[in-house]
Design a protein around this motif. Structure first.
Motif, PDB file in Angstrom:
ATOM      1  N   GLY A   6     192.382  36.111  52.679  1.00 59.95           N
ATOM      2  CA  GLY A   6     191.186  35.230  53.620  1.00 59.95           C
ATOM      3  C   GLY A   6     191.305  35.941  54.984  1.00 59.95           C
ATOM      4  N   ILE A   7     191.743  37.174  55.101  1.00 59.85           N
ATOM      5  CA  ILE A   7     191.353  37.808  56.334  1.00 59.85           C
ATOM      6  C   ILE A   7     189.888  38.016  56.985  1.00 59.85           C
ATOM      7  N   GLU A   8     189.458  37.009  57.959  1.00 55.41           N
ATOM      8  CA  GLU A   8     188.275  37.036  58.451  1.00 55.41           C
ATOM      9  C   GLU A   8     188.023  37.436  59.717  1.00 55.41           C
ATOM     10  N   GLU A   9     189.040  37.602  60.663  1.00 59.47           N
ATOM     11  CA  GLU A   9     188.714  38.043  61.872  1.00 59.47           C
ATOM     12  C   GLU A   9     189.554  39.295  61.927  1.00 59.47           C
ATOM     13  N   GLN A  10     189.101  40.231  63.067  1.00 61.77           N
ATOM     14  CA  GLN A  10     189.886  41.186  63.509  1.00 61.77           C
ATOM     15  C   GLN A  10     191.158  40.847  64.238  1.00 61.77           C
ATOM     16  N   SER A  11     191.203  39.699  64.898  1.00 55.53           N
ATOM     17  CA  SER A  11     192.221  39.258  65.548  1.00 55.53           C
ATOM     18  C   SER A  11     193.701  38.952  64.517  1.00 55.53           C
ATOM     19  N   GLN A  12     193.095  38.530  63.619  1.00 57.04           N
ATOM     20  CA  GLN A  12     194.162  37.882  62.365  1.00 57.04           C
ATOM     21  C   GLN A  12     194.567  39.229  61.680  1.00 57.04           C
ATOM     22  N   LEU A  13     193.717  40.389  61.554  1.00 57.44           N
ATOM     23  CA  LEU A  13     194.209  41.471  60.792  1.00 57.44           C
ATOM     24  C   LEU A  13     195.011  42.256  61.793  1.00 57.44           C
TER      25      LEU A  13
END
Ligand code: C2E
Ligand code: MG
Ligand code: MG
Ligand code: MG
Length: 277
Positions: A234-241
């Motif tokens: 469920g990685i949706e955002e660059q910051s999460q990645l």
């Protein structure tokens, strides 16, 4: 009192229960026909090695496009298939198709395939899966099966037999949706999983919630300690990645890295360009 309440309470529920039942019966009939006609197909979502920045495989996710053109989500039809006794047929069909599709991918890419909890209480499941791999000619080491903890807890003895059959043949096993449901750390010492997939609910909230960040960090450390690869869903955002990469998470999956797509879109060219992201 009961009579009085009954009048107020029962009335609004009756129509909705009938509707529910009618919907269920309709879905079941449609599902039977859809399976017969091969209308339920796997879509594929990339699994990305977060250290090397390249695709290592795809997770097959069942998609049913109804006659009206809209998609009925697996969360709706998989439970119906289980209850209606259609899950064996549906799984065999989807797996056969997915394995055939996987043959067209570069050799090193893995096919990850979900099993329902109910299926792990079927002793013959492992052998049936291996038969399909053999028929299609996809080597067992290119296949990974995703199971959940509740699946193992339901019938631990049979689950062990099934998983052993598969593991002995070279199939890999991933523990899906880790951290939700009947999470039990004892499963991690009872079984030798190849991968643990952190449920996407943790990834969704970990930036805004310090505690989730700590939980994810702990799961990654657990994976390192056990020698098990960790996947974040469920990685949706660059910051999460970015955060997951900083924490040393092994594998990532999510809309940011690629949405589930039909086989036509998983061409060699696309895999190639995704490898260079
Ligand atoms: P799952 O195995 O945990 O699959 C991941 C789910 O997260 C998929 O939902 C996927 O589309 C969704 N997802 C992926 N990336 C993102 C993201 O960045 N954001 C959000 N919000 N969602 C994301 P899907 O395809 O609706 O499948 C739901 C569940 O249905 C799966 O959860 C799996 O448990 C089950 N399922 C799907 N296909 C099959 C199948 O062929 N057989 C069985 N037994 N179960 C299946
Ligand atoms: Mg899964
Ligand atoms: Mg999952
Ligand atoms: Mg999930």
């Amino acid at each position: 009192v009961a009579k009085k309440q009954g009048r107020n309470l029962v009335k609004p529920f009756v129509p909705s229960m009938q509707e529910e039942l009618a919907k269920r019966v309709r879905i079941e009939g449609d599902l039977r026909a859809a399976i017969r006609q091969g209308e339920i197909v796997p879509y594929y979502q990339p699994l990305v090695d977060l250290k090397a920045n390249k695709i290592i495989g795809f997770e097959a996710l069942a998609r049913w496009k109804s006659a009206s053109g809209d998609f009925i989500p697996p969360s709706e039809f998989i439970p119906v298939a289980e209850e209606a006794g259609l899950i064996v047929e549906l799984t065999d069909q989807l797996l056969r198709r997915a394995c055939t599709d996987a043959l067209s991918w570069p050799n090193e890419l893995v096919l990850s395939f979900n099993l329902s909890p109910i299926q792990l209480s079927d002793r013959l499941l492992g052998l049936r899966i291996l038969k399909i791999l053999g028929d299609v000619g996809l080597p067992a080491h290119r296949v990974e099966l995703e199971v959940t903890e509740s699946a193992i807890i339901q019938d631990a003895v049979t689950a062990r037999i099934v998983l052993d059959d598969l593991v002995n043949a070279g199939v890999r096993i991933a523990l899906d949706d880790f951290g939700t449901g009947y999470s039990s750390l004892s499963q991690l010492s009872n079984y030798r999983f190849d991968k643990i997939k952190i449920d996407r609910s943790f990834v969704a909230s970990f930036e805004t919630d310090d505690k989730q960040d700590i939980v994810i960090k702990a799961i990654i450390a657990l994976g390192a300690g056990l020698g098990v690869m960790i996947t974040a869903e469920g990685i949706e955002e660059q910051s999460q990645l970015q955060r997951l990469q900083d924490l040393g998470c092994d594998i990532g999956q999510g809309y940011l890295l690629g949405r589930p797509a039909p086989i036509e879109e998983i061409t060699a060219h696309q895999v190639d360009s995704m490898q260079r992201r």
